[in-house]
Design an enzyme around this catalytic site. Structure first.
Site, mmCIF file in Angstrom:
data_model
loop_
_atom_site.group_PDB
_atom_site.id
_atom_site.type_symbol
_atom_site.label_atom_id
_atom_site.label_comp_id
_atom_site.label_asym_id
_atom_site.label_seq_id
_atom_site.Cartn_x
_atom_site.Cartn_y
_atom_site.Cartn_z
ATOM 1 N N SER A 177 11.652 10.466 6.853
ATOM 2 C CA SER A 177 10.563 11.382 7.175
ATOM 3 C C SER A 177 11.151 12.709 7.623
ATOM 4 O O SER A 177 12.308 12.779 8.048
ATOM 5 C CB SER A 177 9.712 10.785 8.301
ATOM 6 N N SER A 231 0.855 -1.195 0.000
ATOM 7 C CA SER A 231 0.000 0.000 0.000
ATOM 8 C C SER A 231 0.886 1.237 0.000
ATOM 9 O O SER A 231 2.111 1.145 0.088
ATOM 10 C CB SER A 231 -0.918 0.021 1.242
ATOM 11 N N TYR A 291 8.517 6.974 16.642
ATOM 12 C CA TYR A 291 8.638 7.187 15.194
ATOM 13 C C TYR A 291 9.794 8.141 14.897
ATOM 14 O O TYR A 291 10.622 7.874 14.030
ATOM 15 C CB TYR A 291 7.326 7.746 14.651
ATOM 16 N N LYS A 318 13.404 7.365 12.816
ATOM 17 C CA LYS A 318 13.791 8.081 11.599
ATOM 18 C C LYS A 318 15.118 8.829 11.778
ATOM 19 O O LYS A 318 15.920 8.908 10.844
ATOM 20 C CB LYS A 318 12.672 9.036 11.166
#
Length: 273
Positions: free
Chosen positions: A143, A18, A156, A160
């Site tokens: 990100s 996805s 998160y 990153k």
């Protein structure tokens, strides 16, 4: 490099059932690359494989969990057995989270780091020998959080930042061997990552707290990544917001603390309400 230079190149994309991963599979496949996709759900893998084959793309689908060493080793061995080489690895598999650190279970933090950071380490380790041999490319889908931390996304952000540091170090190691390392920071992209983001206790968030319709599409991001690969760029930062955040974090980080806090406070179901 021209698009036809990717014809018959073998491109592995982790977490490609996805979002940005699947869009990259389509973008690279449409210019003639042989595509390998991985995912943890067999039904979703089958659907993505059928979609790619419907576009005339050569595709190999491998059931694999990015956070498991053995799965990554098997992935690389399977690709080498099937195609004889690996030219490009796109480390895309990733999960997010949304909860204040004081409430987050350790298991959630571990899960995010295992998928986002360790998954990148494992895949790169097993694919790198062939990539060096073919003077290929390693891509990390990072990100803006890899440059600027945001509240309620500590795990998160940590994953990153770790990815960015790893690739900066690796890039310097392999630059004289003809290997290209690209770190792509898409900014907010319309995908399932926020819907699947983990809460403090590990359940899926279920609904994005942001207006996905105003975000860059995953297909647009994939085209940018394809072009950056062809140009062998070092870094790719997308969206005006993303570029502005990087700039402000460098020159006025204290002020940005307040700006970021106020932005998160406006989100639906914000932990700061």
């Amino acid at each position: 490099m021209k698009e036809d230079s990717l014809k018959d190149k073998v491109v592995i994309i982790t977490g490609a059932t996805s979002g940005i991963g699947e869009s990259c599979a389509l973008a690279f496949g449409k210019v003639g690359a042989k595509i390998v996709i991985t995912g943890r759900n067999q039904d979703k893998l089958n659907d993505s494989k059928a979609k790619l084959e419907g576009e005339g793309i050569t595709v190999l689908a491998i059931l694999a969990d990015a956070g498991v060493i053995a799965d990554n080793k098997r992935m690389a061995e399977t690709v080498l057995s099937e195609f004889g080489k690996i030219d490009i690895l796109i480390n895309n598999a990733g999960i997010s989270m949304r909860a204040l650190f004081e409430h987050v279970d350790f298991e959630v933090f571990h899960k995010v780091m295992e998928t986002n950071f360790w998954g990148t380490i494992y895949a790169t380790k097993f694919c790198l020998p062939s990539i060096i041999e073919n003077k290929g490319t390693v891509i990390g889908i990072s990100s803006i959080n890899g440059f600027r931390g945001t509240p309620a996304r500590t795990a998160y952000t940590a994953s990153k930042y770790a990815m960015n540091g790893f690739f900066e170090s690796l890039r310097t190691e392999v630059m004289k061997k003809g290997v290209h390392v690209l770190v792509a920071c898409p900014g907010f992209t319309a995908s399932n990552i926020r819907k699947n983001a983990l809460t403090a206790h590990g359940t899926a968030q279920g609904e994005s707290p942001r207006d996905e319709s105003k975000m860059m599409s995953s297909d647009e991001v994939a085209e940018e990544i394809l072009n950056a690969t062809l140009k062998r760029k070092r870094d790719l930062t997308l969206t005006t917001q993303g570029k502005l955040l990087k700039f402000l974090n460098k020159w006025m980080p204290g002020r940005l603390d307040h700006i970021v806090y106020n932005q998160l406070k406006k989100e639906k179901d914000s932990p700061f309400h």
